[in-house]
Design an enzyme around this catalytic site. Structure first.
Site, PDB file in Angstrom:
ATOM      1  N   ASP A  59      -1.369   2.270  10.114  1.00 38.07           N
ATOM      2  CA  ASP A  59      -2.630   1.683   9.680  1.00 38.07           C
ATOM      3  C   ASP A  59      -2.752   0.237  10.131  1.00 38.07           C
ATOM      4  O   ASP A  59      -3.812  -0.208  10.584  1.00 38.07           O
ATOM      5  CB  ASP A  59      -2.751   1.739   8.158  1.00 38.07           C
ATOM      6  CG  ASP A  59      -2.686   3.157   7.624  1.00 38.07           C
ATOM      7  OD1 ASP A  59      -2.490   4.091   8.425  1.00 38.07           O
ATOM      8  OD2 ASP A  59      -2.825   3.339   6.405  1.00 38.07           O
ATOM      9  N   SER A  96      -7.524   3.305   4.702  1.00 40.41           N
ATOM     10  CA  SER A  96      -6.738   2.072   4.790  1.00 40.41           C
ATOM     11  C   SER A  96      -7.479   0.848   4.283  1.00 40.41           C
ATOM     12  O   SER A  96      -7.559  -0.187   4.959  1.00 40.41           O
ATOM     13  CB  SER A  96      -6.261   1.842   6.230  1.00 40.41           C
ATOM     14  OG  SER A  96      -5.510   2.947   6.673  1.00 40.41           O
ATOM     15  N   GLN A 125      -9.157   5.086  -1.959  1.00 40.02           N
ATOM     16  CA  GLN A 125      -8.302   6.271  -2.050  1.00 40.02           C
ATOM     17  C   GLN A 125      -8.828   7.431  -1.202  1.00 40.02           C
ATOM     18  O   GLN A 125      -8.780   8.582  -1.603  1.00 40.02           O
ATOM     19  CB  GLN A 125      -8.152   6.710  -3.513  1.00 40.02           C
ATOM     20  CG  GLN A 125      -7.428   5.683  -4.371  1.00 40.02           C
ATOM     21  CD  GLN A 125      -7.241   6.157  -5.800  1.00 40.02           C
ATOM     22  OE1 GLN A 125      -7.987   6.987  -6.296  1.00 40.02           O
ATOM     23  NE2 GLN A 125      -6.235   5.623  -6.471  1.00 40.02           N
ATOM     24  N   SER A 182      -6.612  -1.081   1.677  1.00 49.51           N
ATOM     25  CA  SER A 182      -5.720  -2.178   1.299  1.00 49.51           C
ATOM     26  C   SER A 182      -5.302  -2.999   2.511  1.00 49.51           C
ATOM     27  O   SER A 182      -5.390  -4.235   2.509  1.00 49.51           O
ATOM     28  CB  SER A 182      -4.473  -1.635   0.595  1.00 49.51           C
ATOM     29  OG  SER A 182      -4.805  -1.024  -0.639  1.00 49.51           O
ATOM     30  N   SER A 183      -4.849  -2.320   3.555  1.00 47.02           N
ATOM     31  CA  SER A 183      -4.370  -3.056   4.724  1.00 47.02           C
ATOM     32  C   SER A 183      -5.501  -3.771   5.456  1.00 47.02           C
ATOM     33  O   SER A 183      -5.279  -4.786   6.111  1.00 47.02           O
ATOM     34  CB  SER A 183      -3.616  -2.136   5.681  1.00 47.02           C
ATOM     35  OG  SER A 183      -4.407  -1.029   6.060  1.00 47.02           O
TER      36      SER A 183
END
Length: 319
Positions: A210, A165, A161, A167-168
């Protein structure tokens, strides 16, 4: 710096003696990790890495037909490990829980603390969504896949957070693993849209930026201003810039961040409703990326002039 927030700093340049090194990653694809297998490691393990990214200028106008300038960095990254089933005829697919997929806690307070920090979801759902989308891509393209299954696992040191990026990066590294395992090539220009579709399936609000920088790496200027073309093709116009054009940079991120998704969701809702202010501001932000690209290509004197104009204080080379 918001009050009540603690931060970590990364820098490169003459004042980095007490700080970790922060440097743009030179363009390199694919992100194969040279490594020597461990003696007890299963045969054929595939490890791929994807790096964190910084939206230097124009963020988040990529999701609103704008323009952005992004860089990938080596300090933080995610790795995905694909272990083929050791019995070649086994088609079983499995996922190993990662650092944010904990399901066993020492106590109720421990559960509450972990949930407050990391939320309810980890990285396994990302990899499962990726497998679903990869299968759909291959089916639509008429690509036959062999039946040998695998186990996917991931690790990451990207702070959660913080807008880097995380997650990606897991998805991009996972996609590279799947391509190697099956001997399939997803065209580079199509990879960002495939990764974005995985996140969209999970309700994650995001744009292409991203995924583009994590697939292409290095320094990339992205133009999404042709709404019709972007909508039809799922991609913008991408221009790679030399990393040498960047000035010294500092990265600051909160160690106790909040959820930016709530803000982005409200912006998206206002954009979809035709909010004139939001639409005008996105165009303004996109213009910053375009101007920044011009200044970077002109070199340090132009950047110094811009900084002087913005701060009212003369900026010299070392600064």
């Amino acid at each position: 710096v918001p009050q009540g927030k603690t931060h970590s700093f990364f820098t490169f340049g003459p004042r980095s003696e007490l700080l970790n090194i922060f440097s743009p990653r030179q363009s390199h694809y694919p992100g194969t990790i040279p490594r020597t297998p461990m003696a007890d490691e299963p045969v054929g393990v595939i490890t791929q890495r994807a790096y964190a990214r910084i939206g230097l200028l124009g963020n988040p106008s990529d999701g609103y037909f704008g323009k952005t300038l992004s860089i990938s960095i080596q300090n933080f990254f995610a790795e995905v490990h694909l272990t083929p089933n050791q019995q070649p005829l086994s088609s079983r697919i499995s996922f190993e829980p990662g650092p944010y997929d904990t399901n066993v806690f020492a106590s109720l307070s421990s559960l509450a603390g972990d949930t407050a920090t990391h939320g309810y979801y980890g990285g396994v759902r990302l990899l499962r969504s990726l497998c679903y989308r990869f299968h759909g891509f291959c089916s639509a393209a008429g690509i036959s896949l062999h039946a040998r299954g695998f186990t996917l696992a991931y690790t990451t040191n990207i702070p959660k957070q913080t807008g880097l990026s995380g997650s990606s990066s897991i998805l991009v590294a996972g996609l590279r693993c799947l391509m190697r395992h099956y001997g399939v090539t997803v065209p580079l220009e199509e990879q960002p849209a495939l990764v974005l579709a995985c996140e969209t399936d999970l309700g994650i609000v995001a744009g292409l930026q991203d995924r583009v920088i994590q697939c292409y790496e290095g320094v990339v200027y992205m133009d999404f201003s042709d709404a019709r073309a972007v909508t039809a093709s799922g991609r913008g116009v991408y221009t790679q810039l030399p990393a040498s054009c960047l000035p010294p940079l500092h990265l600051v991120y909160a160690q106790n961040p909040g959820d930016s998704g709530k803000v982005h969701s409200a912006v998206r809702a206002r954009w979809d409703a035709g909010d004139a202010l939001i639409r005008a501001k996105m165009q303004e932000v996109a213009g910053l990326a375009e101007r920044g690209r011009e200044l970077l290509l002109q070199g340090t004197p132009a950047l110094a002039a811009m900084a002087t104009a913005a701060t009212g204080t003369e900026v010299t080379g070392a600064e």
